[in-house]
Design a protein around this motif. Structure first.
Motif, PDB file in Angstrom:
ATOM      1  N   PRO A  65       0.862  -1.185   0.000  1.00 38.47           N
ATOM      2  CA  PRO A  65       0.000   0.000   0.000  1.00 38.47           C
ATOM      3  C   PRO A  65       0.903   1.242   0.000  1.00 38.47           C
ATOM      4  N   GLN A  66       1.190   1.732  -1.195  1.00 44.16           N
ATOM      5  CA  GLN A  66       2.248   2.726  -1.389  1.00 44.16           C
ATOM      6  C   GLN A  66       2.100   3.952  -0.496  1.00 44.16           C
ATOM      7  N   ARG A  67       0.926   4.551  -0.453  1.00 47.28           N
ATOM      8  CA  ARG A  67       0.757   5.758   0.357  1.00 47.28           C
ATOM      9  C   ARG A  67       0.985   5.478   1.837  1.00 47.28           C
ATOM     10  N   ALA A  68       0.488   4.356   2.320  1.00 50.29           N
ATOM     11  CA  ALA A  68       0.658   4.019   3.739  1.00 50.29           C
ATOM     12  C   ALA A  68       2.125   3.781   4.074  1.00 50.29           C
ATOM     13  N   VAL A  69       2.841   3.108   3.195  1.00 52.41           N
ATOM     14  CA  VAL A  69       4.255   2.838   3.452  1.00 52.41           C
ATOM     15  C   VAL A  69       5.073   4.122   3.311  1.00 52.41           C
ATOM     16  N   LEU A  70       4.778   4.925   2.292  1.00 48.24           N
ATOM     17  CA  LEU A  70       5.515   6.187   2.128  1.00 48.24           C
ATOM     18  C   LEU A  70       5.325   7.103   3.334  1.00 48.24           C
ATOM     19  N   ALA A  71       4.159   7.073   3.937  1.00 46.45           N
ATOM     20  CA  ALA A  71       3.909   7.910   5.118  1.00 46.45           C
ATOM     21  C   ALA A  71       4.840   7.550   6.265  1.00 46.45           C
ATOM     22  N   GLN A  72       5.434   6.370   6.213  1.00 42.29           N
ATOM     23  CA  GLN A  72       6.342   5.908   7.260  1.00 42.29           C
ATOM     24  C   GLN A  72       7.791   5.832   6.790  1.00 42.29           C
ATOM     25  N   HIS A  79      11.614   4.544 -10.048  1.00 43.61           N
ATOM     26  CA  HIS A  79      11.924   4.825 -11.448  1.00 43.61           C
ATOM     27  C   HIS A  79      11.437   6.222 -11.828  1.00 43.61           C
ATOM     28  N   ALA A  80      10.799   6.923 -10.922  1.00 47.51           N
ATOM     29  CA  ALA A  80      10.328   8.296 -11.096  1.00 47.51           C
ATOM     30  C   ALA A  80       9.085   8.384 -11.977  1.00 47.51           C
ATOM     31  N   GLY A  81       8.215   7.393 -11.865  1.00 48.54           N
ATOM     32  CA  GLY A  81       6.903   7.525 -12.478  1.00 48.54           C
ATOM     33  C   GLY A  81       6.143   8.610 -11.739  1.00 48.54           C
ATOM     34  N   LEU A  82       5.262   9.295 -12.422  1.00 49.25           N
ATOM     35  CA  LEU A  82       4.601  10.449 -11.833  1.00 49.25           C
ATOM     36  C   LEU A  82       3.767  10.095 -10.607  1.00 49.25           C
ATOM     37  N   ASN A  83       3.065   8.957 -10.627  1.00 40.79           N
ATOM     38  CA  ASN A  83       2.246   8.597  -9.456  1.00 40.79           C
ATOM     39  C   ASN A  83       3.103   8.388  -8.215  1.00 40.79           C
ATOM     40  N   THR A  84       4.176   7.626  -8.342  1.00 43.83           N
ATOM     41  CA  THR A  84       5.044   7.401  -7.183  1.00 43.83           C
ATOM     42  C   THR A  84       5.665   8.714  -6.727  1.00 43.83           C
ATOM     43  N   ALA A  85       6.116   9.548  -7.665  1.00 42.71           N
ATOM     44  CA  ALA A  85       6.714  10.825  -7.299  1.00 42.71           C
ATOM     45  C   ALA A  85       5.715  11.700  -6.536  1.00 42.71           C
ATOM     46  N   LEU A  86       4.484  11.779  -7.030  1.00 40.70           N
ATOM     47  CA  LEU A  86       3.480  12.590  -6.344  1.00 40.70           C
ATOM     48  C   LEU A  86       3.126  12.023  -4.972  1.00 40.70           C
ATOM     49  N   HIS A  87       3.029  10.704  -4.873  1.00 34.84           N
ATOM     50  CA  HIS A  87       2.738  10.096  -3.568  1.00 34.84           C
ATOM     51  C   HIS A  87       3.875  10.353  -2.584  1.00 34.84           C
ATOM     52  N   ALA A  91       3.830  12.711   0.918  1.00 32.76           N
ATOM     53  CA  ALA A  91       4.303  12.253   2.228  1.00 32.76           C
ATOM     54  C   ALA A  91       5.550  13.000   2.692  1.00 32.76           C
ATOM     55  N   GLY A  92       6.082  13.906   1.861  1.00 32.74           N
ATOM     56  CA  GLY A  92       7.292  14.635   2.222  1.00 32.74           C
ATOM     57  C   GLY A  92       8.537  13.770   2.206  1.00 32.74           C
ATOM     58  N   VAL A  93       8.572  12.790   1.301  1.00 32.58           N
ATOM     59  CA  VAL A  93       9.661  11.811   1.259  1.00 32.58           C
ATOM     60  C   VAL A  93      10.562  12.092   0.054  1.00 32.58           C
ATOM     61  N   PRO A  94      11.855  12.324   0.284  1.00 34.91           N
ATOM     62  CA  PRO A  94      12.772  12.523  -0.841  1.00 34.91           C
ATOM     63  C   PRO A  94      12.979  11.220  -1.611  1.00 34.91           C
ATOM     64  N   MET A  95      13.461  11.361  -2.857  1.00 36.40           N
ATOM     65  CA  MET A  95      13.552  10.193  -3.743  1.00 36.40           C
ATOM     66  C   MET A  95      14.923  10.030  -4.377  1.00 36.40           C
ATOM     67  N   LEU A  96      15.332   8.773  -4.510  1.00 35.08           N
ATOM     68  CA  LEU A  96      16.451   8.397  -5.367  1.00 35.08           C
ATOM     69  C   LEU A  96      15.810   7.864  -6.643  1.00 35.08           C
ATOM     70  N   CYS A  97      16.013   8.594  -7.727  1.00 34.55           N
ATOM     71  CA  CYS A  97      15.358   8.275  -8.999  1.00 34.55           C
ATOM     72  C   CYS A  97      16.318   7.524  -9.922  1.00 34.55           C
ATOM     73  N   VAL A  98      15.836   6.432 -10.485  1.00 32.71           N
ATOM     74  CA  VAL A  98      16.575   5.660 -11.485  1.00 32.71           C
ATOM     75  C   VAL A  98      15.616   5.461 -12.655  1.00 32.71           C
ATOM     76  N   ALA A 153       2.713  22.412  -1.016  1.00 38.77           N
ATOM     77  CA  ALA A 153       2.231  23.301  -2.082  1.00 38.77           C
ATOM     78  C   ALA A 153       1.241  22.569  -2.995  1.00 38.77           C
ATOM     79  N   ILE A 154       1.539  21.327  -3.308  1.00 36.71           N
ATOM     80  CA  ILE A 154       0.623  20.537  -4.135  1.00 36.71           C
ATOM     81  C   ILE A 154      -0.709  20.348  -3.402  1.00 36.71           C
ATOM     82  N   GLY A 155      -0.626  20.057  -2.100  1.00 34.68           N
ATOM     83  CA  GLY A 155      -1.835  19.865  -1.307  1.00 34.68           C
ATOM     84  C   GLY A 155      -2.695  21.107  -1.226  1.00 34.68           C
ATOM     85  N   GLN A 156      -2.075  22.282  -1.282  1.00 37.46           N
ATOM     86  CA  GLN A 156      -2.812  23.538  -1.193  1.00 37.46           C
ATOM     87  C   GLN A 156      -3.278  24.055  -2.556  1.00 37.46           C
TER      88      GLN A 156
END
Length: 181
Positions: A65-72, A79-87, A91-98, A153-156
């Protein structure tokens, strides 16, 4: 609250931070990467049970459950797909993109440009580069701060409702085009 099939994953004094990995193994099979983090891998059904078992992560499954896990999570390998990046931003989680293909290189470039992540080339992936990037993302607060700020900013921004209102306003203001006689 955490998903019922996972123990709490948020960094705690006695636990290492969580890294959510969503690629299908290429980043995570490099070997020799040690950053003192729990690792959850969602491989989207692309690995056999034997391959999944060889990764050596704390959690390996086809889907999470991506959103639930990202929240933690402390960070996300993606891979930097838009859905994962936005999720992750939500959650305020930085990313390592490949990135691999399609919109992924562009999404990764924007995340790097705005300070919410780092990008590594899939073709030149090496364990030391992965380890260095993960350590930076875990230890330099600016990445999380930027991810949190962008997520806020996205949330607002108003989402779908604001987009629909903008389109309706534009249609209401548009003048009908007249065809030449």
């Amino acid at each position: 609250e955490h998903p019922h099939h996972l123990r709490p994953l948020r960094p705690q004094p006695h636990l290492d931070p969580l890294v959510l990995g969503v690629p299908h193994g290429d980043v995570l099979e490099g070997g020799g990467v040690e950053v003192g983090a729990q690792l959850a891998v969602a491989h989207c059904g692309r690995l056999t049970p034997a391959e999944a078992g060889s990764i050596g992560a704390d959690f390996v499954t086809d889907f999470l459950p991506q959103r639930a896990v990202l929240a933690q999570s402390a960070l996300c390998v993606t891979h930097a797909g838009l859905n994962t990046a936005l999720h992750a931003l939500e959650a305020g989680v930085p990313m390592l993109c490949v990135p691999i293909a399609f919109d992924q290189p562009g999404v990764a470039a924007r995340l790097v440009h705005h300070g919410a992540g780092l990008k590594l080339s899939r073709r030149r992936l090496a364990p030391d580069a992965v380890e260095t990037a993960l350590e930076r993302l875990l230890n330099e607060p600016r990445f999380r701060e930027r991810a949190e700020a962008i997520g806020a900013a996205i949330g607002q921004a108003g989402g779908v409702s604001r987009a629909a209102d903008a389109i309706e306003d534009w249609i209401a203001e548009a003048r009908p085009m007249r065809r030449p006689a």
